[in-house]
Design a protein around this motif. Structure first.
Motif, PDB file in Angstrom:
ATOM      1  N   ALA A  48      91.119  97.207  26.263  1.00 58.34           N
ATOM      2  CA  ALA A  48      91.324  96.488  27.522  1.00 58.34           C
ATOM      3  C   ALA A  48      90.578  97.167  28.664  1.00 58.34           C
ATOM      4  N   ARG A  49      90.568  98.482  28.655  1.00 57.58           N
ATOM      5  CA  ARG A  49      89.827  99.230  29.679  1.00 57.58           C
ATOM      6  C   ARG A  49      88.348  98.876  29.637  1.00 57.58           C
ATOM      7  N   TYR A  50      87.782  98.830  28.427  1.00 57.10           N
ATOM      8  CA  TYR A  50      86.352  98.544  28.300  1.00 57.10           C
ATOM      9  C   TYR A  50      86.065  97.080  28.669  1.00 57.10           C
ATOM     10  N   MET A  51      86.975  96.180  28.333  1.00 58.63           N
ATOM     11  CA  MET A  51      86.810  94.778  28.723  1.00 58.63           C
ATOM     12  C   MET A  51      86.794  94.641  30.249  1.00 58.63           C
ATOM     13  N   GLU A  52      87.758  95.285  30.904  1.00 58.41           N
ATOM     14  CA  GLU A  52      87.857  95.178  32.366  1.00 58.41           C
ATOM     15  C   GLU A  52      86.608  95.744  33.024  1.00 58.41           C
ATOM     16  N   ARG A  53      86.106  96.863  32.521  1.00 61.27           N
ATOM     17  CA  ARG A  53      84.907  97.475  33.078  1.00 61.27           C
ATOM     18  C   ARG A  53      83.678  96.583  32.878  1.00 61.27           C
ATOM     19  N   THR A  54      83.677  95.821  31.784  1.00 59.34           N
ATOM     20  CA  THR A  54      82.532  94.953  31.479  1.00 59.34           C
ATOM     21  C   THR A  54      82.670  93.582  32.145  1.00 59.34           C
ATOM     22  N   GLY A  55      83.853  93.265  32.636  1.00 54.50           N
ATOM     23  CA  GLY A  55      84.065  92.012  33.346  1.00 54.50           C
ATOM     24  C   GLY A  55      84.726  90.920  32.538  1.00 54.50           C
ATOM     25  N   TYR A  56      85.135  91.207  31.289  1.00 53.20           N
ATOM     26  CA  TYR A  56      85.776  90.195  30.458  1.00 53.20           C
ATOM     27  C   TYR A  56      87.244  90.009  30.817  1.00 53.20           C
ATOM     28  N   ASP A  57      87.741  88.817  30.578  1.00 51.78           N
ATOM     29  CA  ASP A  57      89.139  88.490  30.839  1.00 51.78           C
ATOM     30  C   ASP A  57      90.027  89.231  29.838  1.00 51.78           C
ATOM     31  N   VAL A  58      90.759  90.236  30.345  1.00 55.56           N
ATOM     32  CA  VAL A  58      91.571  91.078  29.473  1.00 55.56           C
ATOM     33  C   VAL A  58      92.701  90.284  28.817  1.00 55.56           C
ATOM     34  N   ASP A  59      93.179  89.232  29.468  1.00 58.04           N
ATOM     35  CA  ASP A  59      94.260  88.428  28.891  1.00 58.04           C
ATOM     36  C   ASP A  59      93.865  87.781  27.565  1.00 58.04           C
ATOM     37  N   LYS A  60      92.564  87.680  27.293  1.00 51.34           N
ATOM     38  CA  LYS A  60      92.125  87.045  26.046  1.00 51.34           C
ATOM     39  C   LYS A  60      92.431  87.904  24.819  1.00 51.34           C
ATOM     40  N   MET A  61      92.759  89.197  25.031  1.00 49.95           N
ATOM     41  CA  MET A  61      93.262  89.985  23.908  1.00 49.95           C
ATOM     42  C   MET A  61      94.562  89.371  23.388  1.00 49.95           C
ATOM     43  N   VAL A  62      95.380  88.878  24.312  1.00 47.05           N
ATOM     44  CA  VAL A  62      96.675  88.304  23.944  1.00 47.05           C
ATOM     45  C   VAL A  62      96.499  86.944  23.285  1.00 47.05           C
ATOM     46  N   THR A  63      95.609  86.099  23.812  1.00 47.28           N
ATOM     47  CA  THR A  63      95.426  84.771  23.212  1.00 47.28           C
ATOM     48  C   THR A  63      94.897  84.887  21.787  1.00 47.28           C
ATOM     49  N   PHE A  64      94.032  85.876  21.535  1.00 49.66           N
ATOM     50  CA  PHE A  64      93.547  86.031  20.164  1.00 49.66           C
ATOM     51  C   PHE A  64      94.668  86.493  19.244  1.00 49.66           C
ATOM     52  N   LEU A  65      95.523  87.378  19.725  1.00 52.59           N
ATOM     53  CA  LEU A  65      96.631  87.834  18.893  1.00 52.59           C
ATOM     54  C   LEU A  65      97.567  86.677  18.562  1.00 52.59           C
TER      55      LEU A  65
END
Length: 495
Positions: free
Chosen positions: A196-213
């Motif tokens: 999530a840290r790397y996603m946020e730094r890269t600009g990706y929507d961190v909430d999408k970790m949850v939708t994939f799960l």
């Protein structure tokens, strides 16, 4: 199962071996730990590069699509550049496997299966998977795990019968499953937080970790039901077992890692769907195909069916089916010089195994023989039934049925049905088997979930698969112009 006249079962193993132990630290977490494979990051790199090709090979080899490979690689490298260890020799590989899984080796190699790509619905969801795996690398979880005495066994895991020989081989990918299962829940949560840290730094929507799960759990339910598994067992055979995580844990990790509210984060749904359009779905016919409880190999022209409740996993050199109670069926091929199948059993395959009940059979016009013995699968005592079926003068098909003694009588008749289900395919039957493709298209006016799902190849589970792949809840409709994923044979592609 990619067998040919020159490609037969070979015993072997690729276990991570005897490195020096030492104290190590992860720059991503700041924690020090006792490292079973040495404290130097170069040990991680050496191990990862040594085992990567073997592990990918056990998952069907590399999926040959340069454009898609480049796309996945670009996402992974953007994330890795924002990690605490950006100079590691990262690689991001697509494995040619329908299994939904992802794994990282120490030092940088990350692999995702095409089965996982089919399940993702946006670039941000894939970034969540890749970020999680990068988190395992930067946290040095493999080194920490080895320091705790849990060595990863990669490659072919041998299954010994009474003599202790390595003739029976279980799925090569079982080694990978063992490695991934040995991550603790705390390590998985830590990898989520780092991802999530790397996603946020890269600009990706961190909430999408949850939708994939969410999608991953829905997949495990649908896939498990198709295999005849009770809902309580559906997570035992897929990524939910190898990556033990919950939605709440991932959500908490994402919040802790981000720390700030994201504004207009990247999702990139349509670019992602365009990238995976025409992705091979399910098994590659060249390796044989699993359709529910049936395994068919159009190139080698044979098929057989396993009992309900058994989950088939197709490997590089063998096919393995297992039920939740510990019974296992293993299929492979071998060379023979024997004049008869009874002779092959007693003199070549299991000469010193103390066989009993040796019996000649005819199975759908093919010469065969069977016998029983008692042996061990790992440290567990099992009853073993061997079945050899003549392919031609120099080759033999082999099935091994392994049961805990308490289950042997109950499974006797289902195993008999599997035995007599083995048959050769005609040239026309083999030619008629078409690979499935994931096709991205638009909903036309008047189309509904039911009408679209009707073309899916999963019978009574068509609606379930359509909703799963498109992240639709039970009562969600589709609208004209909506982009959706479809599954169809190549020759039936939608115009």
């Amino acid at each position: 199962m990619a067998l040919s006249r020159r490609h037969f079962m070979a015993a072997g193993a690729a276990a991570c071996t005897g490195a020096l132990c030492g104290c190590a630290q992860s720059p991503a977490t700041g924690r020090s730990f006792f490292a079973g494979m040495g404290g130097d990051i170069n040990d991680d790199i050496k191990l990862g590069q040594q085992e990567h090709a073997k592990l990918v090979k056990s998952f069907g080899g590399v999926y040959e699509d340069r454009k898609l490979q480049s796309y996945v690689d670009s996402i992974g490298r953007k994330l890795a550049a924002h990690s605490e260890m950006p100079t590691l020799p990262y690689s991001f590989t697509i494995a040619n496997s329908p299994i939904v899984n992802a794994f990282a080796l120490p030092g940088g190699p990350v692999t995702v299966t095409r089965g996982l790509l089919a399940l993702c619905n946006s670039e941000a969801e894939l970034a969540g998977v890749l970020g999680h795996e990068i988190g395992h690398v930067t946290a040095r979880h493999t080194a920490e795990r080895q320091g705790q005495g849990m060595l990863a066994q990669l490659g072919v895991a041998a299954l010994a019968i009474a003599t202790g020989s390595n003739e029976l081989a279980s799925m090569a990918s079982q080694g990978a499953q063992t490695m991934l299962q040995s991550y603790s829940r705390d390590q998985e949560s830590e990898a989520d937080a780092l991802g999530a840290r790397y996603m946020e730094r890269t600009g990706y929507d961190v909430d999408k970790m949850v939708t994939f799960l969410d999608s991953l759990h829905s997949y495990s339910v649908v896939d498990g039901r198709m295999a005849g598994l009770p809902d309580g067992k559906v997570d035992d055979f897929n990524m939910m077992a190898t990556h033990p995580r919950t939605v709440d844990r991932v959500r908490d990790a994402a919040r802790l890692a981000s720390g700030v509210r994201q504004v207009d984060p990247l999702v990139n749904r349509e670019p992602y769907l365009n990238a995976i359009n025409d992705l091979l779905f399910g098994d590659d016919p060249k390796q044989g195909m699993v359709v529910g409880t049936r395994f068919t190999h159009p190139e080698l022209r044979f098929e057989f069916t396993v009992p309900d409740g058994f989950r088939i996993t197709n490997g590089e050199r063998s096919v393995r089916a297992q039920n939740p109670d510990g019974a296992v069926i293993v299929f492979d091929m071998a060379q023979t010089r024997a004049a008869s199948m009874t002779s092959y059993l007693g003199r070549e395959w299991a000469a010193n195994a103390g066989l009993s009940g040796v019996e000649a059979l005819t199975i759908n016009g093919q010469e065969a023989a069977t016998a029983t013995t008692r042996g061990k699968a790992g440290n567990t005592v099992v009853d073993v039934r061997l079945l050899a079926i003549r392919k031609d003068e120099n080759e033999v098909f082999r099935l091994v049925f392994l049961t805990p003694p308490a289950l042997t009588a109950r499974l006797s008749e289902p195993f008999r049905r599997t035995t007599y289900s083995f048959r050769r395919l005609s040239t026309a039957e083999a030619a008629a088997i078409q690979p499935l493709r994931l096709v991205v298209t638009y909903v036309r006016p008047g189309e509904t979930v039911d009408s679209l799902a009707r073309s899916f190849p999963f019978d009574r589970w068509n609606r379930d698969w359509f909703r799963l792949l498109n992240q639709l809840q039970e009562n969600d409709p589709v609208k004209a112009g909506q982009v959706v994923k479809m599954i169809m044979a190549r020759e039936g592609a939608r115009g």
